[in-house]
Write an enzyme that holds these catalytic residues in place. Sequence first.
Site, PDB file in Angstrom:
ATOM      1  N   ASN A   1       8.458  -0.364   3.273  1.00 54.62           N
ATOM      2  CA  ASN A   1       8.890  -1.662   3.252  1.00 54.62           C
ATOM      3  C   ASN A   1       9.858  -2.112   2.349  1.00 54.62           C
ATOM      4  OD1 ASN A   1       6.759  -1.695   5.148  1.00 54.62           O
ATOM      5  ND2 ASN A   1       5.015  -1.574   3.863  1.00 54.62           N
ATOM      6  N   HIS A  27       9.238   3.285  -2.284  1.00 56.64           N
ATOM      7  CA  HIS A  27       7.917   4.065  -2.015  1.00 56.64           C
ATOM      8  C   HIS A  27       7.859   4.272  -0.419  1.00 56.64           C
ATOM      9  CE1 HIS A  27       5.994   0.271  -2.265  1.00 56.64           C
ATOM     10  NE2 HIS A  27       5.232   0.572  -1.231  1.00 56.64           N
ATOM     11  N   HIS A  64       5.323   5.238   2.870  1.00 59.18           N
ATOM     12  CA  HIS A  64       4.043   5.653   3.140  1.00 59.18           C
ATOM     13  C   HIS A  64       3.961   6.585   4.103  1.00 59.18           C
ATOM     14  CE1 HIS A  64       2.297   1.600   1.882  1.00 59.18           C
ATOM     15  NE2 HIS A  64       3.694   0.921   1.764  1.00 59.18           N
TER      16      HIS A  64
HETATM   17  P1  5GP Z   1       3.870  -1.974   0.017  1.00 55.95           P
HETATM   18  O1  5GP Z   1       2.816  -3.111   0.432  1.00 55.95           O
HETATM   19  O2  5GP Z   1       4.440  -2.196  -1.487  1.00 55.95           O
HETATM   20  O3  5GP Z   1       4.602  -1.036   1.021  1.00 55.95           O
HETATM   21  O4  5GP Z   1       2.843  -0.780  -0.594  1.00 55.95           O
HETATM   22  C1  5GP Z   1       2.092  -0.740  -1.629  1.00 55.95           C
HETATM   23  C2  5GP Z   1       0.764   0.171  -1.439  1.00 55.95           C
HETATM   24  O5  5GP Z   1       0.457   0.445  -2.745  1.00 55.95           O
HETATM   25  C3  5GP Z   1      -0.326  -0.559  -0.718  1.00 55.95           C
HETATM   26  O6  5GP Z   1      -0.414   0.147   0.494  1.00 55.95           O
HETATM   27  C4  5GP Z   1      -1.309  -0.509  -1.679  1.00 55.95           C
HETATM   28  O7  5GP Z   1      -2.631  -0.413  -1.306  1.00 55.95           O
HETATM   29  C5  5GP Z   1      -1.025   0.661  -2.700  1.00 55.95           C
HETATM   30  N1  5GP Z   1      -1.511   0.369  -4.357  1.00 55.95           N
HETATM   31  C6  5GP Z   1      -1.276  -0.996  -4.695  1.00 55.95           C
HETATM   32  N2  5GP Z   1      -1.802  -0.679  -6.176  1.00 55.95           N
HETATM   33  C7  5GP Z   1      -2.021   0.415  -6.181  1.00 55.95           C
HETATM   34  C8  5GP Z   1      -2.508   1.389  -7.413  1.00 55.95           C
HETATM   35  O8  5GP Z   1      -2.831   0.787  -8.411  1.00 55.95           O
HETATM   36  N3  5GP Z   1      -3.070   2.484  -6.970  1.00 55.95           N
HETATM   37  C9  5GP Z   1      -2.715   3.180  -5.745  1.00 55.95           C
HETATM   38  N4  5GP Z   1      -3.186   4.550  -5.731  1.00 55.95           N
HETATM   39  N5  5GP Z   1      -2.101   2.475  -4.694  1.00 55.95           N
HETATM   40  C10 5GP Z   1      -1.912   1.309  -5.024  1.00 55.95           C
END
Ligand code: 5GP
Length: 137
Positions: free
Chosen positions: A86, A99, A101
Amino acid sequence: MDDCIFCKIINGTLPSCKVYETDTLYAFLDLNPSSKGHTLIVPKKHCQDIFGADTSIGSDVLEAMKTVARAIKEVTGCTGINIVQNNGRDAGQMIDHLHWHIVPRFANDGLDLWPQGKYDSMDEMNAMAEKLRKALA
Ligand code: 5GP
Ligand code: ZN
């Protein structure tokens, strides 16, 4: 980056469930997974999103995606994998550290990552391709 959660995870200041690591990448379980085994692959060097990405780690990323996806498939028995990245709040990016997923999928698991955005006509679709080709020229 001092205030970046993922930088803190990479340098060990914050805990994580590590899955895989290379010289350039760190992979760990997502805290709020779409399904169990959902893993994040993160470049160790901070950058916000794809626009600032260091392309020299491209093959490392692809290799890590394959390696981690294979392990997730073996362990979870999933029958599909989505790889999602994203960029920006409107795309669902919540953590401003690039990052990927790696999300295990199962038949009829109810996840709907791709709402449909349709073209009105083939003309409109061709015009979009033309604009993109021009931007890339
Ligand atoms: P984004 O929405 O930025 O693409 O994805 C961020 C991801 O990071 C989310 O799926 C969320 O659950 C995960 N996430 C956020 N904070 C933490 C954390 O402190 N530890 C871990 N393991 N995952 C996190
Ligand atoms: Zn960071």
